[in-house]
Enzyme design. Structure first.
Site, PDB file in Angstrom:
ATOM      1  N   CYS A  53       0.842  -1.197   0.000  1.00 47.06           N
ATOM      2  CA  CYS A  53       0.000   0.000   0.000  1.00 47.06           C
ATOM      3  C   CYS A  53       0.877   1.247   0.000  1.00 47.06           C
ATOM      4  CB  CYS A  53      -0.950   0.005   1.189  1.00 47.06           C
ATOM      5  SG  CYS A  53      -0.291   0.582   2.772  1.00 47.06           S
ATOM      6  N   PRO A  54       0.475   2.334  -0.634  1.00 44.47           N
ATOM      7  CA  PRO A  54      -0.757   2.552  -1.394  1.00 44.47           C
ATOM      8  C   PRO A  54      -0.661   2.256  -2.889  1.00 44.47           C
ATOM      9  CG  PRO A  54       0.391   4.629  -1.166  1.00 44.47           C
ATOM     10  CD  PRO A  54       1.277   3.578  -0.536  1.00 44.47           C
TER      11      PRO A  54
END
Lengths: 393, 115
Positions: free
Chosen positions: B32-33
């Site tokens: 992530c992200p």
């Protein structure tokens, strides 16, 4: 007086620093309160007296009797003990627990393990929450009526997002189902008035500027509560939780309580307004979502998530600018899982920053620290997005 | 932000995976992200109605893809757990991952477009 590191903006006060008066007390208490309160000689009797005095101060502050105030090594272990002590006397009826989906992991993790081992006897009913993390009262009322449920746990307020829970109404619903409720006030004691609807109350001295090592379990007389295993022979000292913190820590906790209680209303009002500024300022940055109830909240906690940004990188970028903040993003957690609180709310978990404002006594420059954060935030978010290749669309 | 009803995870829609997706985005192994960034990039120029399937191993994607949909006005259709057998290269490393489906409703809102 213990000075914070110069030039730093400390905006993650979840675990400290210590209230300066409590720090002084701790230093003095190291000389006066080192002895084992169980022994018979003068220094030990002094230590015993200091334990009793500290207990009285805290009990007074919570509107309960000293005999109802028990201790634990810290808040999370106090919470674990609180639940265990409700389950044990009720074990013939079951071991099921109701808890909001945003309870502290020291409620949810052991409960999931108990459920895995005995799904019929020990269900865990995780009650969903709204987008602001407030527990769904209808679902809660239904959950406490389920078979094999013998206890419930609800936080007074959420320490990650600040939202206050409808504790009184949840307690009434549980009481109607004859299910006792542990109310977790780890994030709230010392910052807002303590809750008055609970069967067990849990706290941590750090929330009122006290030291680590002092968890609180308040046991009203009417509550049926007992830990499994043999009674502690020193129960007169250690109480039903079978724990007495190191006496100097207890003294520092009591001092911090008195100091914080004296300034609570003014401090909270000021903090509330500072958080309002953070909510506005962070919300003005493109694609940043500020979560948690904007009004019905703790005065000093706020969290927000930036799309296309990395929480760890933002914390580090702010750290380089002398600003310390927390984060609920997966990359900042030792488990590499995102905050279960953010996930349960349906909030964005990446790019998350969390502010826990210190008490004014701990950080007299906290308003300036908030200014520094708001000044740095837009450029930090842009910088981190660019690093990820997401700032130039 | 208005108080929406309980949001402890979207309910997968059984028909969401019935038909082949228009676009499959392999974000397995990305942390992530990045999965959401890739998704946003891919939907920038997509026609409304396009069904995008994102494959991801990132635990945060479970919360963040639906949150991104909500924040940018796209439709979240659901997710499915998958298991694949390892292939010969690192791109087809086997193991568990999740497939997420999104339907584009409007050209993707990105930091630049949100202005």
């Amino acid at each position: 007086m213990v000075e914070p590191p110069s030039g730093r903006a400390l905006l993650d006060a979840a675990s400290g620093p210590l209230h300066p008066a409590a720090a002084q007390t701790l230093a003095a208490a190291v000389d006066a309160g080192w002895a084992d309160p169980r022994r018979l000689y003068a220094e030990a009797r002094t230590a015993r007296r200091l334990v009793d005095q500290s207990r009285e101060v805290i009990a007074d502050g919570l509107g309960v009797r000293p005999s109802q105030v028990c201790f634990a090594p810290d808040g999370p272990s106090a919470l674990r003990l609180a639940v265990d002590g409700l389950l044990h006397p009720a074990r013939r009826r079951g071991a099921g627990l109701v808890a909001s989906a945003v309870e502290h992991s020291s409620v949810l993790v052991p409960a999931r393990a108990r459920q895995a081992a005995a799904p019929d006897d020990a269900p865990l009913v995780e009650v969903p929450v709204s987008a602001t993390a407030a527990v769904d009262l209808d679902a809660w009322a239904a959950a406490v009526r389920r078979p094999a449920v013998v206890a419930a746990a609800l936080q007074h307020a959420n320490g990650e997002v600040g939202t206050l829970q409808p504790v009184s109404r949840a307690w009434e619903a549980a009481r109607a189902a004859e299910v006792p409720v542990v109310v977790d006030a780890q994030a709230s004691l010392g910052r807002v008035d303590p809750p008055d609807a609970y069967d067990v109350l849990v706290g941590d001295a750090r929330s009122w500027g006290g030291p680590g090592g002092v968890g609180l379990v308040v046991l009203p007389e009417r509550t049926r509560w007992a830990l499994p295993g043999v009674t502690d022979p020193d129960e007169a000292l250690t109480g039903p939780t079978r724990h007495t913190p190191w006496v100097p820590l207890l003294l520092a906790a009591a001092e911090a309580w008195q100091q914080t209680a004296a300034t609570r209303a003014a401090d909270s009002a000021e903090a509330y307004a500072l958080v309002e500024r953070i909510r506005e300022g962070a919300g003005a940055v493109r694609d940043v979502e500020v979560v948690g109830d904007p009004g019905d909240r703790l005065p000093h906690v706020v969290t927000f998530s930036a799309l296309y940004a990395d929480g760890e990188a933002m914390v580090q970028a702010l750290d380089r600018r002398g600003i310390a903040v927390g984060s609920g993003s997966a990359c900042t957690s030792s488990t590499l899982e995102p905050s279960h609180v953010l996930a349960a709310m349906g909030a964005l978990t990446h790019g998350n920053l969390r502010v826990t404002l210190p008490l004014a006594a701990v950080a007299p420059d906290r308003a300036r620290s908030v200014d520094r954060l708001l000044e740095a935030l837009p450029e930090v978010v842009l910088e981190v997005r660019r690093q990820l290749g997401a700032g130039t669309w | 932000m208005s108080d929406r009803p309980a949001a402890s995870g979207p309910t997968p829609q059984p028909n969401a995976f019935a038909d082949p997706a228009d676009v499959v985005l392999d974000a397995r192994g990305l942390r992530c992200p990045l999965p959401v960034i890739r998704l946003a990039e891919r939907t920038r120029s997509a026609e409304p109605g396009t069904i995008v399937e994102v494959l991801a191993t990132d635990p945060a994607a479970r919360a963040d893809i639906p949150a991104w949909c909500r924040m940018t006005g796209q439709d979240y259709l659901g997710q499915q757990e998958r298991e694949t057998v390892a292939g010969s290269d690192e791109q087809s490393a086997g193991g568990r991952h999740t497939a997420y489906r999104v339907r584009v409703t409007a050209p993707g809102r990105t930091p630049a477009a949100a202005g």
